[in-house]
Design a protein around this motif. Structure first.
Motif, mmCIF file in Angstrom:
data_model
loop_
_atom_site.group_PDB
_atom_site.id
_atom_site.type_symbol
_atom_site.label_atom_id
_atom_site.label_comp_id
_atom_site.label_asym_id
_atom_site.label_seq_id
_atom_site.Cartn_x
_atom_site.Cartn_y
_atom_site.Cartn_z
ATOM 1 N N SER A 1 75.689 91.371 23.842
ATOM 2 C CA SER A 1 76.082 92.450 22.933
ATOM 3 C C SER A 1 75.329 93.732 23.272
ATOM 4 O O SER A 1 75.858 94.832 23.116
ATOM 5 C CB SER A 1 75.910 92.029 21.465
ATOM 6 N N ARG B 1 86.521 96.853 20.488
ATOM 7 C CA ARG B 1 86.316 95.517 21.048
ATOM 8 C C ARG B 1 87.685 94.847 21.341
ATOM 9 O O ARG B 1 87.874 94.227 22.380
ATOM 10 C CB ARG B 1 85.495 94.711 20.042
ATOM 11 N N LYS C 1 89.322 93.736 24.994
ATOM 12 C CA LYS C 1 89.949 92.438 25.294
ATOM 13 C C LYS C 1 91.340 92.640 25.897
ATOM 14 O O LYS C 1 91.748 91.932 26.814
ATOM 15 C CB LYS C 1 90.054 91.593 24.022
ATOM 16 N N ASP D 1 79.399 100.775 27.089
ATOM 17 C CA ASP D 1 80.221 101.717 26.355
ATOM 18 C C ASP D 1 79.680 103.144 26.546
ATOM 19 O O ASP D 1 80.431 104.072 26.852
ATOM 20 C CB ASP D 1 80.210 101.304 24.872
ATOM 21 N N ASP E 1 77.206 95.197 26.235
ATOM 22 C CA ASP E 1 78.448 95.855 25.798
ATOM 23 C C ASP E 1 78.179 97.263 25.271
ATOM 24 O O ASP E 1 78.905 98.208 25.590
ATOM 25 C CB ASP E 1 79.140 95.028 24.699
ATOM 26 N N ARG E 2 77.123 97.398 24.459
ATOM 27 C CA ARG E 2 76.819 98.722 23.880
ATOM 28 C C ARG E 2 76.410 99.705 24.969
ATOM 29 O O ARG E 2 76.781 100.881 24.940
ATOM 30 C CB ARG E 2 75.695 98.588 22.846
ATOM 31 N N SER F 1 89.570 97.383 16.560
ATOM 32 C CA SER F 1 88.312 97.966 17.018
ATOM 33 C C SER F 1 88.382 98.194 18.520
ATOM 34 O O SER F 1 89.300 97.735 19.196
ATOM 35 C CB SER F 1 87.170 96.995 16.737
#
Lengths: 372, 372
Positions: free
Chosen positions: A224, B7, B11, A231, A227-228, B5
């Motif tokens: 996680s 997210r 996906k 981004d 992912d941040r 989202s």
């Protein structure tokens, strides 16, 4: 004074690159010996070439990147960045808020400038330490960074590593390890565990250091967090592009720790002979080096008014390049780069140059610099 | 609601890339038609491959980059960046101080997020305009940015262009033009002058837009400004790496404005036929598009409670990919990407797919989405 500004250094670099271009055009790649330890490489296969597009590239290479990357660094997920500095910037933007604090622990002060610079840009405060006595977190600390091994390849002791992670996690503060060269120096040469295996949350490494990948940053760790960070990287254009990702994947596939280990015996031998030519030669994990201060001591022990020690080192590096076709950092690096002449014996090109050639090049270059 | 989202969008992108990977592995590159207009490319020669190292690469390719880059964009000097967003960040860090102001003028509000985001990071303030009446500089303004052509290829009129440059220069404020696609759309299709030829101080373009280069940013302009921006880029890891620079050089060498012009007649014909299938089809400078709003109108004119218009567009793009192997942005783009389905007829892959195939794909995909 020959070098007065970073503009002069840019001209020095440009002159070095012009010389390399002429040499490559006239005599081909085999006439050049890049012993900088930062040669980089781009080992994609010819059959990869037509797949390196914006959407086809990630489609093909991102699953391989996950597989090879987590095998190399551990962790749940990896992400690739344009450079390690870009990965550090993305991390700070994702995990640290303006007004918070970043604490940096490293084997020896000061830090590589990229870390404090990115912290400042994000509006956070920064403190750095190289001993456990002084190290202290505050309520504002939101990220702890550990440097595994410095630019001059000084390595952090395991006890410090474990202690910093323990103290940080006791306060629920994530730990990122800047293991640019450390991910290989620490693990292969010093037999230390991988950063993530010691409990760090994130690790970043440079895929051109002690491996033949492109200059780029590869980060691994907690899914996680990755992912941040990824981004933020996409928002500011910091992620590695498909051709670079393919280069990283192929370099990871080709990586052989044994090649580094095999070079150590040769390093010891060369370090000993070089020490007879010139006593200021120091051993490094992957070769040997001459610091600018030692060079100055050797050439003008009584001191001189004409050239600074950086200028002497630059001159020596330029002679090594022009007369002996050997690439070292003070000749080709960016302005402000280290003025230590480091010869990396684990580098790919070192296999094509014999011991005698290296020693003669050092000896003759020293003579030329002495005469000037 | 399917997309709640970023997210979920990640996906969706990953699913699209997995499908593309499987297709490429099973049927090869010729089975895929990337009509996104953002396919990117990496046209390096096989003989370039062993020169793409950290020091050999720039030695060989930087002089070619200067030559090809200034020929394409004009100006005194060029620099290459990992992405156009990275070039914009480097520019703001170099030319704007915290507390100062950036003014942005564009054909249509709002801006691509990368500009206000970078301004904010640097601690400066930001205002954007799309009409001359409101446009006004203040004493704090230290940079004016002009967008030459938007993501949806809307182009700025020449009179606005000239006026903004004039007003800014009257106050000695430098002007940077974000000509990501504009450097080709404006000049080749609309016959406008190059940004630097109109007096702008800097211009940046994306080498994957209307040309077959890698995703990267190429900036040109005033030498001393470029030097300052490049210095910031190196500090934060924003510059393009040697393999990407080589890809840019080869793409500039290969660039043929005539190919874009040749595609216009085909675009007009296709736009007309597509309009018979579905009236919400709009012409673009290089092809045609279906906005998410027009798609919703066509499929559920009475409105529906199940799917948002972004979801409908995503669905349509996924059907185009899976059933017809045609790549469009809503399928493969990053989270938050435009939800317009744009088919770019000037793109390289458009040459391999005939008109009938495109029209049938649109017709059948609409049917499938309607049934769902």
């Amino acid at each position: 004074m020959l070098i007065c500004s970073s503009r002069d250094e840019m001209k020095r670099r440009e002159a070095a690159l012009r010389f390399i271009a002429a040499l490559l055009n006239q005599e081909g790649r085999s006439s050049l010996y890049d012993l900088s330890g930062l040669a980089g490489g781009f080992p994609v296969k010819k059959s990869d070439l037509n797949l390196l597009e914006t959407y086809s590239g990630p489609a093909i290479f991102s699953s391989n990147l996950q597989k090879e990357g987590t095998q190399h660094l551990g962790g749940e997920k990896v992400a690739a960045f344009n450079r390690t500095s870009a990965a550090i910037l993305a991390t700070l933007l994702a995990l640290v808020k303006p007004g918070e604090e970043v604490i940096h622990y490293l084997p020896e002060l000061p830090s590589h400038p990229s870390i404090p610079r990115s912290v400042k840009l994000q509006g956070a405060s920064y403190r750095e330490f190289d001993n456990l006595q002084d190290f202290q977190l505050t309520d504002e600390t939101s990220l702890v960074i550990i440097t595994g091994s410095t630019m001059d390849h000084k390595v952090l002791p395991l006890t410090d590593f474990n202690r910093i992670i323990q103290i940080s996690h006791a306060k629920q503060i994530p730990v990122m390890v800047d293991d640019a060269s450390g991910a290989r120096i620490r693990t292969v040469i010093y037999d230390q565990p991988r950063a993530l295996d010691m409990g760090a949350d994130l690790v970043v490494t440079s895929t051109d250091k002690l491996m033949d990948g492109p200059r780029a940053g590869l980060m691994a760790g907690n899914s996680s967090l990755i992912d941040r960070i990824q981004d933020k990287a996409h928002q500011f254009g910091l992620e590695a592009q498909p051709p670079i990702v393919a280069g990283i994947v192929r370099a990871l596939e080709n990586f052989k720790p044994q090649r580094i280990l095999d070079s150590l015996e040769r390093r010891d031998k060369l370090h000993k002979i070089a020490g007879n030519v010139f006593k200021g030669v120091e051993k490094t994990p992957t070769g040997f080096m001459i610091s600018a201060a030692n060079l100055e001591n050797e050439i003008t022990p009584e001191g001189n008014d004409n050239l600074t020690k950086r200028e002497l080192a630059t001159l020596m590096a330029m002679v090594l390049l022009r007369e002996h076709h050997m690439v070292t950092i003070p000749a080709v690096g960016m302005p402000g780069v280290s003025d230590t002449i480091r010869l990396d014996i684990s580098s790919k090109d070192a296999e094509r140059v014999d011991d005698n050639q290296i020693i003669q090049a050092l000896k003759e270059s020293l003579e030329v610099v002495r005469e000037i």
